[in-house]
Design an enzyme around this catalytic site. Structure first.
Site, short mmCIF file in Angstrom:
data_model
loop_
_atom_site.label_atom_id
_atom_site.label_comp_id
_atom_site.label_asym_id
_atom_site.label_seq_id
_atom_site.Cartn_x
_atom_site.Cartn_y
_atom_site.Cartn_z
N ASP A 175 0.87 -1.13 -0.04
CA ASP A 175 0.00 0.11 0.24
C ASP A 175 1.12 1.05 -0.03
OD1 ASP A 175 -1.62 2.10 0.51
OD2 ASP A 175 -2.95 0.85 1.95
N ASN A 185 4.12 4.93 -11.33
CA ASN A 185 2.94 4.82 -12.14
C ASN A 185 1.53 4.80 -11.45
OD1 ASN A 185 1.29 3.96 -14.77
ND2 ASN A 185 1.26 2.25 -13.25
N TYR A 225 -7.69 15.00 -8.92
CA TYR A 225 -6.55 14.22 -9.83
C TYR A 225 -5.70 15.17 -10.50
CZ TYR A 225 -4.89 11.06 -13.50
OH TYR A 225 -3.89 10.46 -14.39
N GLY A 226 -6.19 16.33 -11.14
CA GLY A 226 -5.63 17.05 -12.23
C GLY A 226 -4.65 18.04 -11.23
N ALA A 227 -5.14 18.36 -10.12
CA ALA A 227 -4.10 19.20 -9.11
C ALA A 227 -3.04 18.49 -8.76
CB ALA A 227 -4.99 19.74 -7.88
N ALA A 228 -3.22 17.04 -8.34
CA ALA A 228 -2.12 16.04 -7.93
C ALA A 228 -1.13 16.01 -9.06
CB ALA A 228 -2.70 14.86 -7.79
N LYS A 229 -1.56 15.84 -10.28
CA LYS A 229 -0.72 15.58 -11.41
C LYS A 229 0.25 17.09 -11.70
CE LYS A 229 -1.63 11.34 -12.51
NZ LYS A 229 -0.21 10.30 -12.22
#
Length: 257
Positions: free
Chosen positions: A57, A84, A148-152
């Site tokens: 994890d 990934n 998700y976009g903010a994290a990427k």
């Protein structure tokens, strides 16, 4: 082969894009270890060789540290880490509490940082590299996947900072992915007709295959990229055709006919 004698870890390397990366590294001659929360139905293999699997994890720092120590003990080295593992369900910001969105950030940004820091001593010793798997969602609006976009976006910035801090011993780069055809494509694009219609919006006329991403990752991990660090390599088939070009009534064959 380009990665003979090298040892690589691919997080989330059991399916989809991660499996494509794993197969490409195996085909290039590397010893590959994959980790995820659940094992694959069958080992990920290529060229008659299979990757080894460990259940981890990545949101558990102690488990991540133990994993990389076991890799170093088993192989005596680590040459490449491919961060990934990630992903997100479709969820509008107003339809979920903040904690659920925060878990998306944890998986897609905090977990890669945790893995990279844990792997760093052995990557430094091998003068190895880190490959972050980013997304075009980090550079454009991402309604329904905002966290998700903010994290990427953060992941790409993290990679550039790591590339400076860890130079010259460790190279750090990002692959910025567009749309990829995987076994879960139907969740995002619909049936085969939907996948084909979405692929037609890409300048190269199709979605990426996991193998396309794998080949790019092998390049960044190889000696051919020895002077590439802090870079973001776009793997998006040319991106997206600007919507205004199809809406305009000037210089538009569709509207003039």
């Amino acid at each position: 082969m380009e990665l003979n004698g090298r040892v690589a870890v691919v997080t989330g390397g059991t399916r989809g894009v991660g499996a494509g990366i794993t197969r490409a590294f195996l085909a290039a001659g590397a010893e590959v270890l994959v980790c995820a929360r659940r094992p694959p139905e069958e080992p990920v293999a290529a060229e008659g060789r299979a990757a080894s699997f460990t259940a981890v994890d990545l949101r558990d720092p102690a488990a991540v540290q133990d994993f990389f120590e076991s890799v170093a003990k088993r192989y005596g080295r680590l040459d490449c880490l491919v961060n990934n593992a990630g992903g997100t369900p479709y969820r509008l910001l107003g339809e979920g509490e903040a904690q659920r969105h925060a878990r998306v950030v944890e998986l897609n940004l905090i977990a890669p940082m945790t893995a990279s820091v844990a792997a760093y001593p052995w990557l430094r010793e091998a003068r190895g590299s880190v490959v972050m798997i980013g997304s075009v969602s980090g550079t454009r609006p991402s309604p329904g996947t905002a966290a998700y976009g903010a994290a990427k976006a953060g992941l790409e910035n993290l990679a550039r900072s790591m590339a400076v801090e860890w130079a010259p011993e460790v190279r750090v780069n990002s692959l910025v992915l567009g749309m990829v055809r995987t076994e879960l494509s139907h969740l995002h694009y619909g049936d085969q007709a939907g996948v084909a219609a979405v692929g037609a919006t890409v300048p190269l006329g199709r979605l990426a295959e996991p193998s396309d991403v794998g080949d790019a990752a092998v390049f960044l991990a190889s000696d051919r990229a020895a002077y590439v660090s802090g870079a973001s390599l776009l793997v998006h088939g040319g991106g997206e055709r600007p919507a205004f070009l199809d809406a305009a009534t000037a210089n538009n064959p569709k509207k003039e006919s």
